[in-house]
Motif scaffolding. Sequence first.
Motif, PDB file in Angstrom:
ATOM      1  N   ILE A   1      10.005  -1.123   7.196  1.00  0.00           N
ATOM      2  CA  ILE A   1       8.562  -1.059   7.009  1.00  0.00           C
ATOM      3  C   ILE A   1       7.881  -1.989   8.004  1.00  0.00           C
ATOM      4  N   GLN A   2       6.812  -1.495   8.610  1.00  0.00           N
ATOM      5  CA  GLN A   2       5.988  -2.330   9.476  1.00  0.00           C
ATOM      6  C   GLN A   2       5.049  -3.196   8.634  1.00  0.00           C
ATOM      7  N   SER A   3       4.443  -2.585   7.612  1.00  0.00           N
ATOM      8  CA  SER A   3       3.549  -3.328   6.720  1.00  0.00           C
ATOM      9  C   SER A   3       3.341  -2.548   5.425  1.00  0.00           C
ATOM     10  N   THR A   4       2.842  -3.249   4.406  1.00  0.00           N
ATOM     11  CA  THR A   4       2.611  -2.665   3.084  1.00  0.00           C
ATOM     12  C   THR A   4       1.192  -2.983   2.651  1.00  0.00           C
ATOM     13  N   LEU A   5       0.523  -1.981   2.071  1.00  0.00           N
ATOM     14  CA  LEU A   5      -0.831  -2.126   1.554  1.00  0.00           C
ATOM     15  C   LEU A   5      -0.798  -1.889   0.047  1.00  0.00           C
ATOM     16  N   TYR A   6      -1.276  -2.849  -0.716  1.00  0.00           N
ATOM     17  CA  TYR A   6      -1.363  -2.725  -2.170  1.00  0.00           C
ATOM     18  C   TYR A   6      -2.826  -2.455  -2.502  1.00  0.00           C
ATOM     19  N   VAL A   7      -3.110  -1.254  -2.979  1.00  0.00           N
ATOM     20  CA  VAL A   7      -4.487  -0.839  -3.219  1.00  0.00           C
ATOM     21  C   VAL A   7      -4.832  -1.006  -4.697  1.00  0.00           C
ATOM     22  N   SER A   8      -5.894  -1.748  -4.961  1.00  0.00           N
ATOM     23  CA  SER A   8      -6.395  -1.895  -6.329  1.00  0.00           C
ATOM     24  C   SER A   8      -6.769  -0.535  -6.883  1.00  0.00           C
TER      25      SER A   8
ATOM     26  N   LYS B   1     -13.237   7.105 -16.482  1.00  0.00           N
ATOM     27  CA  LYS B   1     -12.247   7.894 -17.213  1.00  0.00           C
ATOM     28  C   LYS B   1     -10.883   7.975 -16.525  1.00  0.00           C
ATOM     29  N   VAL B   2     -10.841   7.691 -15.207  1.00  0.00           N
ATOM     30  CA  VAL B   2      -9.590   7.811 -14.458  1.00  0.00           C
ATOM     31  C   VAL B   2      -9.581   6.762 -13.344  1.00  0.00           C
ATOM     32  N   GLU B   3      -8.375   6.210 -13.085  1.00  0.00           N
ATOM     33  CA  GLU B   3      -8.211   5.189 -12.059  1.00  0.00           C
ATOM     34  C   GLU B   3      -6.905   5.439 -11.330  1.00  0.00           C
ATOM     35  N   LEU B   4      -6.916   5.294 -10.005  1.00  0.00           N
ATOM     36  CA  LEU B   4      -5.751   5.549  -9.164  1.00  0.00           C
ATOM     37  C   LEU B   4      -5.376   4.267  -8.415  1.00  0.00           C
ATOM     38  N   GLU B   5      -4.136   3.835  -8.567  1.00  0.00           N
ATOM     39  CA  GLU B   5      -3.636   2.608  -7.943  1.00  0.00           C
ATOM     40  C   GLU B   5      -2.462   2.990  -7.042  1.00  0.00           C
ATOM     41  N   ALA B   6      -2.464   2.509  -5.801  1.00  0.00           N
ATOM     42  CA  ALA B   6      -1.439   2.961  -4.846  1.00  0.00           C
ATOM     43  C   ALA B   6      -0.790   1.818  -4.100  1.00  0.00           C
ATOM     44  N   THR B   7       0.453   2.076  -3.678  1.00  0.00           N
ATOM     45  CA  THR B   7       1.155   1.239  -2.707  1.00  0.00           C
ATOM     46  C   THR B   7       1.417   2.135  -1.503  1.00  0.00           C
ATOM     47  N   VAL B   8       1.024   1.636  -0.323  1.00  0.00           N
ATOM     48  CA  VAL B   8       1.096   2.433   0.904  1.00  0.00           C
ATOM     49  C   VAL B   8       1.879   1.642   1.950  1.00  0.00           C
ATOM     50  N   VAL B   9       2.733   2.328   2.695  1.00  0.00           N
ATOM     51  CA  VAL B   9       3.513   1.663   3.741  1.00  0.00           C
ATOM     52  C   VAL B   9       3.327   2.373   5.071  1.00  0.00           C
ATOM     53  N   LYS B  10       3.647   1.607   6.133  1.00  0.00           N
ATOM     54  CA  LYS B  10       3.725   2.206   7.482  1.00  0.00           C
ATOM     55  C   LYS B  10       4.774   1.464   8.268  1.00  0.00           C
TER      56      LYS B  10
END
Length: 129
Positions: free
Chosen positions: A26-33, A120-129
């Motif tokens: 992995i080059q980097s990781t993004l933790y999205v609220s 009513k809905v929430e989306l939480e993600a972990t993204v890599v590159k």
Amino acid sequence: MEKRIINPWQWQNERSYAQAVEVKQIQSTLYVSGQTAISADGISSDADMKTQLTEAIANLEEVITQAGYDCSGIVRLNVYTTATHKLWPHFNILQEWIAKHGIQQATTLLEVVSLFETLKVELEATVVK
């Protein structure tokens, strides 16, 4: 980045997620609220589930793009909702967005008692590159 999908079964494919995702180099990781249907002015939506899901997806994509990442790099996507039975009829919206970006991610779907204000809905993600 190397990504390996682990699916011992086939049934999860129809639900647009993977049982596990291994990522190496992995080059980097993004933790999205958690992203919801909140406007750029910070106003929480009181719209229906379909509208809120669409707006939450758009906000998630905006954060990921602004950070210099691609949605295809999502490796974990958690979905929180106050009413699973109201989300299911519109789940195809999320599935189509996942397919559009070629996302292969581990997912957890949780029904919660409440989210912030009228959401009513929430989306939480972990993204890599």
